[in-house]
Design an enzyme around this catalytic site. Structure first.
Site, PDB file in Angstrom:
ATOM      1  N   LYS A   1     132.068  54.959  84.688  1.00  0.00           N
ATOM      2  CA  LYS A   1     133.151  55.324  83.770  1.00  0.00           C
ATOM      3  C   LYS A   1     132.866  54.805  82.360  1.00  0.00           C
ATOM      4  O   LYS A   1     132.098  53.863  82.168  1.00  0.00           O
ATOM      5  CB  LYS A   1     134.481  54.753  84.273  1.00  0.00           C
TER       6      LYS A   1
HETATM    7  C1  PLP Z   1     138.644  61.865  89.840  1.00  0.00           C
HETATM    8  C2  PLP Z   1     138.259  60.564  90.478  1.00  0.00           C
HETATM    9  N1  PLP Z   1     139.075  60.016  91.381  1.00  0.00           N
HETATM   10  C3  PLP Z   1     138.796  58.847  91.980  1.00  0.00           C
HETATM   11  C4  PLP Z   1     137.626  58.154  91.684  1.00  0.00           C
HETATM   12  C5  PLP Z   1     137.338  56.878  92.403  1.00  0.00           C
HETATM   13  O1  PLP Z   1     137.103  55.795  91.566  1.00  0.00           O
HETATM   14  P1  PLP Z   1     136.198  54.577  92.080  1.00  0.00           P
HETATM   15  O2  PLP Z   1     134.764  54.986  91.949  1.00  0.00           O
HETATM   16  O3  PLP Z   1     136.537  53.475  91.146  1.00  0.00           O
HETATM   17  O4  PLP Z   1     136.576  54.278  93.477  1.00  0.00           O
HETATM   18  C6  PLP Z   1     136.741  58.685  90.750  1.00  0.00           C
HETATM   19  C7  PLP Z   1     135.479  58.001  90.425  1.00  0.00           C
HETATM   20  O5  PLP Z   1     134.450  58.583  90.140  1.00  0.00           O
HETATM   21  C8  PLP Z   1     137.050  59.921  90.134  1.00  0.00           C
HETATM   22  O6  PLP Z   1     136.231  60.486  89.251  1.00  0.00           O
END
Ligand code: PLP
Length: 392
Positions: A186
């Site tokens: 991110k």
């Molecule tokens: C749209 C979306 N939802 C949920 C997530 C989940 O985040 P994390 O990788 O911190 O678990 C991501 C991460 O790439 C995402 O892009």
């Protein structure tokens, strides 16, 4: 889109401070920590930025989504309507709660289409989960109206849009709950981490307890003596992530400004060459992590991709993206059309995602970094112009 690119001595100092004080746990040790709670500072800063009443930091965006679903009381077999164009974690969170993911169509902005979601509502529907994908807001007015009309919670997956807004309101703070991610891919990262927002005290309280083994988090007591509220899990963040989060949020405005400036140059070049930029429900709130152009046909998109590569700038056709498009998820297809916790899952067959296919196969996408030299941005803009000529 890799947040570590802006790490510098600020993060080193923030981590060193936690290590030197040897106070790594976000909870407990109230008498010996000198009133310093970095994870709480991270939450306070997130609240101030979004205007949310409650913010809870968690170990990932996925954990934030699961915790939100637990917080609103999702039970096995409940249906949750979401987008077939999302990172797979959205659906994993639903399945982790033994709930049934149901896919709506996407609109021309590539976000879940509220009208398609409405057509899928059944008595089993217990949440609608729009996803703000690749920097851009879903149509939150329409989802807010939908939630009110049917009395269904709206859970915003804002994991990809930290700092993004819709009509002046922070993404993640508009629905019943909303989530952010700070994973290593991110724009802003704390290593691994997430945040969930709500304005509802009872939902926050359930989430707060659930994410930490049921602890009720009273500063009046030692951690071991503070009492329990049901069973939970461990989705806590540590003080290291909390300290990094404070720095990340301080850097957010400059990061967004840099991304927006780069994106504008590339979009302007494409538009001048006759390309159609991805439409948006609110362009002002775009976090500008991605540049997307909509080509007239899938064939034109392929020609564009080949010509852009030849001209020195790689881009993706979104429909080919195996992590962000449900058509590619074999594990989900295997769940399709089955008895599932007293309910039946949809087929998840590719033909049920026809609208997504027609849009995503025409969508070409460039990912942007925060730190890009003028030469790098101009190079993409030039390749976009060349590829437009070759494909339109
Ligand atoms: C749209 C979306 N939802 C949920 C997530 C989940 O985040 P994390 O990788 O911190 O678990 C991501 C991460 O790439 C995402 O892009």
């Amino acid at each position: 889109m890799a947040g570590a690119e802006i790490f510098n001595s600020d993060e080193v100092r923030a981590i060193a401070d936690v290590i030197e004080r040897k106070m790594i746990h976000r909870y407990g040790s109230h008498d010996s920590r000198g009133g310093i709670y970095r994870a709480e500072d991270f939450e306070e800063k997130a609240k101030a930025l979004t205007g949310s009443k409650y913010a809870l930091a968690l170990s990932s965006g996925t954990a934030a989504l699961i915790t939100a679903l637990k917080g609103i009381g999702i039970r096995p077999g409940d249906e949750i309507i979401t987008s077939p164009f999302t990172f797979i974690a959205t659906v994993e969170a639903i399945v982790a709660c033994d709930a049934v993911p149901v896919f709506g169509d996407i609109d021309e902005t590539l976000s879940l289409d509220a009208a398609s979601a409405e057509r899928l509502i059944t008595p089993r529907t217990k949440a609608v989960m729009p996803v703000h994908m690749f920097g851009v807001a879903a149509d939150m007015d329409a989802f807010t109206a939908l939630g009110r009309k049917y009395g269904i919670p709206i859970i915003e997956d804002a994991c990809e849009v930290v700092g993004g807004t819709y009509k002046g309101r922070a993404l993640g703070s508009i629905g019943t709950c909303g989530t952010w991610s700070f994973d290593p891919n991110k724009t802003l990262t704390v290593g691994e981490g997430g945040m969930v927002f709500t304005d509802d005290h009872d939902i926050w309280y359930r989430m707060d307890c659930y994410h930490d083994h049921g602890h009720i988090h009273s500063k009046e007591h030692d951690r071991g003596a503070e009492g329990k509220f049901g069973l939970g899990v461990n989705y806590r963040i540590s003080e290291v992530q909390g300290a990094l989060g404070v720095v990340a949020l301080e850097k957010m405005p400059a990061a967004l400004a840099a991304l927006r400036a780069s994106k504008k140059k590339i979009v302007d070049a494409g538009a001048a060459a006759g390309l159609t930029p991805r439409p948006m429900h609110d362009a002002e709130g775009d976090t500008a992590t991605h540049v997307i152009f909509m080509l007239p046909t899938a064939e034109a998109a392929k020609r564009f991709q080949a010509a852009a590569k030849e001209a020195g700038a790689g881009c993706a056709i979104i429909a080919d993206n195996t992590w962000h498009y449900a058509k590619h998820w074999q594990a989900l297809a295997e769940m399709g059309g089955r008895e599932y916790f007293g309910n039946r899952t949809p087929s998840y067959a590719p033909e049920t995602m026809a609208q997504a296919e027609s849009l995503l196969s025409r969508a070409v996408m460039f990912g942007l970094n925060i730190r890009m030299s003028d030469e790098a941005v101009d190079g993409i803009a030039k390749a976009v112009r060349t590829a437009a000529k070759a494909s339109l």
